[in-house]
Design an enzyme around this catalytic site. Structure first.
Site, PDB file in Angstrom:
ATOM      1  N   GLU A  14      45.095  36.767  33.532  1.00  0.00           N
ATOM      2  CA  GLU A  14      43.654  37.061  33.566  1.00  0.00           C
ATOM      3  C   GLU A  14      42.760  35.845  33.877  1.00  0.00           C
ATOM      4  OE1 GLU A  14      41.679  39.646  33.340  1.00  0.00           O
ATOM      5  OE2 GLU A  14      40.091  39.361  31.861  1.00  0.00           O
ATOM      6  N   HIS A  17      32.426  33.470  43.880  1.00  0.00           N
ATOM      7  CA  HIS A  17      31.045  33.801  43.513  1.00  0.00           C
ATOM      8  C   HIS A  17      30.150  32.570  43.489  1.00  0.00           C
ATOM      9  CE1 HIS A  17      31.541  38.156  42.065  1.00  0.00           C
ATOM     10  NE2 HIS A  17      32.624  37.821  42.741  1.00  0.00           N
ATOM     11  N   ASP A  24      28.617  24.649  44.448  1.00  0.00           N
ATOM     12  CA  ASP A  24      27.888  23.556  43.794  1.00  0.00           C
ATOM     13  C   ASP A  24      27.792  23.727  42.283  1.00  0.00           C
ATOM     14  OD1 ASP A  24      26.189  25.694  43.614  1.00  0.00           O
ATOM     15  OD2 ASP A  24      24.497  24.749  44.663  1.00  0.00           O
ATOM     16  N   ASP A  68      37.449  44.848  35.482  1.00  0.00           N
ATOM     17  CA  ASP A  68      37.058  45.211  34.119  1.00  0.00           C
ATOM     18  C   ASP A  68      35.801  46.066  34.108  1.00  0.00           C
ATOM     19  OD1 ASP A  68      39.093  43.877  32.799  1.00  0.00           O
ATOM     20  OD2 ASP A  68      37.974  41.999  32.663  1.00  0.00           O
ATOM     21  N   ASP A 128      46.475  46.115  42.918  1.00  0.00           N
ATOM     22  CA  ASP A 128      47.794  46.456  43.450  1.00  0.00           C
ATOM     23  C   ASP A 128      48.770  46.506  42.285  1.00  0.00           C
ATOM     24  OD1 ASP A 128      48.652  43.850  42.934  1.00  0.00           O
ATOM     25  OD2 ASP A 128      49.271  43.407  44.978  1.00  0.00           O
ATOM     26  N   ASP A 138      51.703  38.536  46.578  1.00  0.00           N
ATOM     27  CA  ASP A 138      52.525  39.177  47.606  1.00  0.00           C
ATOM     28  C   ASP A 138      51.628  40.013  48.514  1.00  0.00           C
ATOM     29  OD1 ASP A 138      51.771  41.321  46.062  1.00  0.00           O
ATOM     30  OD2 ASP A 138      53.791  41.790  45.348  1.00  0.00           O
TER      31      ASP A 138
HETATM   32  C1  HEM Z   1      33.952  42.102  50.321  1.00  0.00           C
HETATM   33  C2  HEM Z   1      34.072  41.127  49.474  1.00  0.00           C
HETATM   34  C3  HEM Z   1      34.401  41.316  48.029  1.00  0.00           C
HETATM   35  C4  HEM Z   1      34.006  42.302  47.167  1.00  0.00           C
HETATM   36  C5  HEM Z   1      33.092  43.481  47.447  1.00  0.00           C
HETATM   37  C6  HEM Z   1      34.649  42.044  45.906  1.00  0.00           C
HETATM   38  C7  HEM Z   1      34.484  42.808  44.766  1.00  0.00           C
HETATM   39  C8  HEM Z   1      35.195  42.632  43.581  1.00  0.00           C
HETATM   40  C9  HEM Z   1      35.033  43.442  42.399  1.00  0.00           C
HETATM   41  C10 HEM Z   1      34.049  44.592  42.243  1.00  0.00           C
HETATM   42  C11 HEM Z   1      35.919  42.990  41.477  1.00  0.00           C
HETATM   43  C12 HEM Z   1      36.131  43.540  40.062  1.00  0.00           C
HETATM   44  C13 HEM Z   1      35.301  42.782  39.053  1.00  0.00           C
HETATM   45  C14 HEM Z   1      35.421  43.458  37.688  1.00  0.00           C
HETATM   46  O1  HEM Z   1      35.008  44.611  37.565  1.00  0.00           O
HETATM   47  O2  HEM Z   1      35.943  42.826  36.749  1.00  0.00           O
HETATM   48  C15 HEM Z   1      36.626  41.893  42.069  1.00  0.00           C
HETATM   49  C16 HEM Z   1      37.593  41.164  41.444  1.00  0.00           C
HETATM   50  C17 HEM Z   1      38.168  40.037  41.959  1.00  0.00           C
HETATM   51  N1  HEM Z   1      37.805  39.411  43.141  1.00  0.00           N
HETATM   52 FE1  HEM Z   1      36.715  40.196  44.615  1.00  0.00          FE
HETATM   53  N2  HEM Z   1      35.423  40.911  46.017  1.00  0.00           N
HETATM   54  C18 HEM Z   1      35.285  40.434  47.276  1.00  0.00           C
HETATM   55  C19 HEM Z   1      35.844  39.282  47.793  1.00  0.00           C
HETATM   56  C20 HEM Z   1      36.587  38.391  47.049  1.00  0.00           C
HETATM   57  C21 HEM Z   1      36.973  37.087  47.504  1.00  0.00           C
HETATM   58  C22 HEM Z   1      36.608  36.489  48.853  1.00  0.00           C
HETATM   59  C23 HEM Z   1      37.692  36.508  46.476  1.00  0.00           C
HETATM   60  C24 HEM Z   1      38.332  35.144  46.399  1.00  0.00           C
HETATM   61  C25 HEM Z   1      38.641  34.405  47.439  1.00  0.00           C
HETATM   62  C26 HEM Z   1      37.775  37.487  45.417  1.00  0.00           C
HETATM   63  C27 HEM Z   1      38.492  37.343  44.264  1.00  0.00           C
HETATM   64  C28 HEM Z   1      38.570  38.288  43.257  1.00  0.00           C
HETATM   65  C29 HEM Z   1      39.488  38.183  42.144  1.00  0.00           C
HETATM   66  C30 HEM Z   1      40.561  37.126  41.950  1.00  0.00           C
HETATM   67  C31 HEM Z   1      39.216  39.280  41.316  1.00  0.00           C
HETATM   68  C32 HEM Z   1      39.904  39.646  40.005  1.00  0.00           C
HETATM   69  C33 HEM Z   1      39.216  39.122  38.786  1.00  0.00           C
HETATM   70  C34 HEM Z   1      39.980  39.508  37.518  1.00  0.00           C
HETATM   71  O3  HEM Z   1      41.072  40.080  37.607  1.00  0.00           O
HETATM   72  O4  HEM Z   1      39.464  39.232  36.432  1.00  0.00           O
HETATM   73  N3  HEM Z   1      37.079  38.601  45.792  1.00  0.00           N
HETATM   74  N4  HEM Z   1      36.162  41.689  43.340  1.00  0.00           N
END
Ligand code: HEM
Ligand SMILES: *[C@@H]1O[C@H](CO)[C@@H](O)[C@H](O)[C@H]1NC(C)=O
Length: 355
Positions: free
Chosen positions: A60, A71, A85, A199, A211, A218
């Site tokens: 996590e 972000h 930054d 979450d 996934d 993977d």
């Molecule tokens: C179209 C672009 C993106 C959208 C709309 C998006 C949206 C989201 C959303 C809604 C979540 C779930 C957050 C939650 O409810 O806890 C998430 C999780 C996550 N995002 Fe993205 N994301 C995008 C791009 C990216 C990019 C570019 C990265 C990193 C390079 C990233 C890394 C992650 C990771 C690692 C999680 C998992 C966090 C966790 O398991 O606690 N995302 N994303």
């Protein structure tokens, strides 16, 4: 004689050049580095591996730390913002109120004591923690580490972070505005969702992964987002969430649409069962993202601090109970790769345990 002297001189000159090329700095703790500024990072690395990432897990905190790199970094563009930054943590009171940043306060607060004792700037620390954390995930590439980002003096504006209910048009436009990212680079960055769970998209099912293997870097994410959707009770219907074919898995609307849009579908499919590509493309796109708002030539490269991630060699598969007919082919140019199906009856995907 004259020849010998000249030869000796040339040899000496060569030695000097060689020494300049390979000169290493020995740190107080005995580690050697290319740049003395990297010395202090060994202790920080060990601290976060032990105490933030539970001894080197891909769980996590790693997932959240990777999300935080994005972000923070994406917070710039034609409406202002300083990129990577630290503004997301320095101006936590402002930026965590932006809708797209829902939940990032948790990892900001967990990282804060580590930032304090690291002596690093906040922007450097956030990107460092992401790179070190990802190295715990089998199959991941080694990500680069740069030092020298000043602390933010202002928050990023709202609406820099894409939302799962945004259109493909607006997502691609946002990435282009933030850092000239191409559609292919956007797909590459979304490889991050192979080690991810939500979450807050559907608060009734926290820790629901994108996934079936959220602790492995993977290509299953690119397989499973291409499956035809089936609505399970308790999933679907929330803003930005669409039906997933696997019980216990959540599919973001944005991932679903990027997997099917004609601008990105073939690129999306090209990652399936291509471990080399997911590594190379993600590392390259992350290298661009991690320095957003800075000139990389002003930064110090400390990438040698990043451990070699565990190797992953298993081929991608179709989840148990499914066949090639369950793939919703979207790329018009090339057929979906042929994959074996996991043995046994269909199973449910387990949630990512909370820290
Ligand atoms: C179209 C672009 C993106 C959208 C709309 C998006 C949206 C989201 C959303 C809604 C979540 C779930 C957050 C939650 O409810 O806890 C998430 C999780 C996550 N995002 Fe993205 N994301 C995008 C791009 C990216 C990019 C570019 C990265 C990193 C390079 C990233 C890394 C992650 C990771 C690692 C999680 C998992 C966090 C966790 O398991 O606690 N995302 N994303
Ligand atoms: C940046 O901010 C962090 C956290 O407040 C602080 O620990 C660090 O000393 C600051 N660094 C600089 C160079 O101002």
């Amino acid at each position: 004689m004259a020849f010998k002297a000249l030869a000796a001189l040339t040899f000496a000159a060569l030695q000097v050049t060689n020494a300049a090329l390979i000169r290493r700095v020995t740190c107080a703790d005995g580690n050697t580095v290319n740049n003395a500024a990297c010395c202090s990072l060994f202790a920080v690395r060990d601290d976060i591996q032990q105490n933030l990432f539970d001894g080197g897990e891909c769980g996590e905190e790693v997932h959240e730390s990777l999300r935080l790199t994005f972000h923070d970094a994406i917070g710039l563009g034609s409406n202002g913002g300083g990129g990577a930054d630290g503004s997301i943590a320095i101006f936590e009171d402002i930026e965590t109120n932006f809708h797209a940043n829902n939940g990032v306060d948790e990892i900001i607060d967990e990282q804060r004591p580590f930032v304090q004792r690291s002596g690093m700037t906040v922007g450097d620390f956030i990107q460092f923690a992401g790179a070190i954390g990802v190295s715990n995930c089998p199959g991941a590439p080694r990500l680069p580490v740069f030092l020298g980002r000043p602390n933010a003096t202002a928050p990023a504006p709202d609406l820099t972070v894409p939302e799962p209910f945004d259109t493909v048009d607006s997502i691609l436009a946002r990435f282009a505005d933030a850092g000239n990212f191409s559609p292919a680079e956007v797909v590459a960055l979304l490889a991050s969702h192979t080690i991810a769970a939500a979450d807050h998209v559907d608060p009734t099912i926290p820790g629901t992964p994108f996934d079936s293997t959220p602790e492995t870097f993977d290509t299953q994410f690119f397989v499973e987002t291409q499956l035809r959707g089936t609505l399970f009770p308790g999933t679907g219907g929330n803003q930005g969430e669409v039906e997933s074919p696997l019980q216990g898995e959540l599919r973001l609307q944005s991932d679903s649409e990027l997997a099917r849009d004609e601008r990105t579908a073939c690129e999306w499919q090209s990652f399936v069962n291509n471990q080399q590509k997911i590594q190379n493309a993600f590392a390259a796109a992350f290298t661009k993202m991690t320095v957003l708002g800075h000139n990389v030539n002003d930064l110090i490269d400390c990438s040698e601090l990043v451990p070699e991630p565990p190797v992953f060699t298993k081929a991608a598969t179709l989840p148990a109970g499914l066949t090639h007919n369950d793939i919703e082919q979207a790329c018009a140019a090339t057929p979906f790769p042929t994959l074996a199906t996991d043995p046994g009856p269909a199973t449910s995907v387990a949630p990512v345990p909370p820290s």
